[in-house]
Design an enzyme around this catalytic site. Sequence first.
Site: not given
Ligand code: SAH
Ligand code: SF4
Length: 352
Positions: A94, A107, A114, A118, A121, A193, A335
């Site tokens: 995406e 973006c 991944c 997390c 996410c 990021s 995403c």
């Molecule tokens: N893997 C990298 C970049 C991709 S995630 C990282 O983790 O930084 C992009 C951003 O979206 C990160 O800051 C992540 O913590 C945030 N993110 C992911 N899921 C989210 C959610 N459900 N609500 C708010 N931010 C989120």
């Molecule tokens: Fe991966 Fe970033 Fe999502 Fe964490 S927030 S699972 S590092 S894409």
Amino acid sequence: MSEKIDIKSMTLPELEKALTEDGLPKFRAGQVYRWLHARAVTDFSQMSDLSLSLRQQLNEKYAIYSAQAVQMQRSQLDGTVKFLYRLHDGEFVEAVFMQYHHGNSICISTQVGCKMGCTFCATGRSGFSRSLAPSEMLSQVQSAEKETGLPVSNIVLMGMGEPLDNYDAVLRFLCLVSSEQGMNIGMRHISLSTCGLVDKIYRLAEEKLQLTLSVSLHAPNDAIRSQTMPVNKKWNVESLLKACRFYAQATHRRISFEYAMIRGVNDSDACARELGQKLHGMLCHVNLIPVNDVTGAGYHKSSIERQQSFIHILQQYGITATVRRTLGSDIDASCGQLRRRYEKEAANENAM
Ligand code: SAH
Ligand code: SF4
């Protein structure tokens, strides 16, 4: 049959070397490079100033990877467009195109899925399939320009995947996308990021690039961070902030900390004070993001009052903080969700 070479991931000097070794004049490499990067062709047959035999010769040895837009969701509110792309091997990623006063931004994804897991996410929940090649990152930008008819001036590596877990390909992408003969998007217009892969942050600092580093912190201490971000068990808050200080000093670039505010988890005044103490004196900015409850983990956004209180406390420690404007809120612009939904639908259709 041996596999074809991914030509759009090659730098101009590499292409010059490869083509001259095949007996072609050096200037051909410049022509091909401009077709691939500045004019974004997806097939050798479109390289109209090359002879037919040369186009065939290239096609036998090389492949042009592109990203085919299979779904586009347009926001009715602000012109944000969310893309689902199909890659050459049938995987999906995406990207989100956003319009700002200072220009258009995209973006993009750096991996299919991944590994970092997390808990908040959607991408993290969908598992990991593979890393992207530099050409596949470029293709996301090129396809978005083509589909929208608008130029992209800023890139954020904040889509699916952990960019620093795909370090070499990401650095190569940065080199290609910023090249003068290519898309020519300067490093100052690019943000990366990371969830905090400390060893790679030190490595990146040595590259002395002018890009903006965003660090997904999301908690002021290990007790809270380890609950939502498994990576914290390998590199804890202290080691991460030490690497960030090093990075800011080495590059003189301000670090942007991402902080997804989750009601009752990381949004108390005590959390803000602890964060303020730890970030005090660092060249940085804090981006507060109301968490988007996409994983069904039961996370809720913090209230506006909590957000304001957090900002106020951080300011007392000399740290600027803002709440990130949410674009494309009517199309779920963060995403990971589109790919999951699309694959689920495809699986259901296959099961029928
Ligand atoms: N893997 C990298 C970049 C991709 S995630 C990282 O983790 O930084 C992009 C951003 O979206 C990160 O800051 C992540 O913590 C945030 N993110 C992911 N899921 C989210 C959610 N459900 N609500 C708010 N931010 C989120
Ligand atoms: Fe991966 Fe970033 Fe999502 Fe964490 S927030 S699972 S590092 S894409």
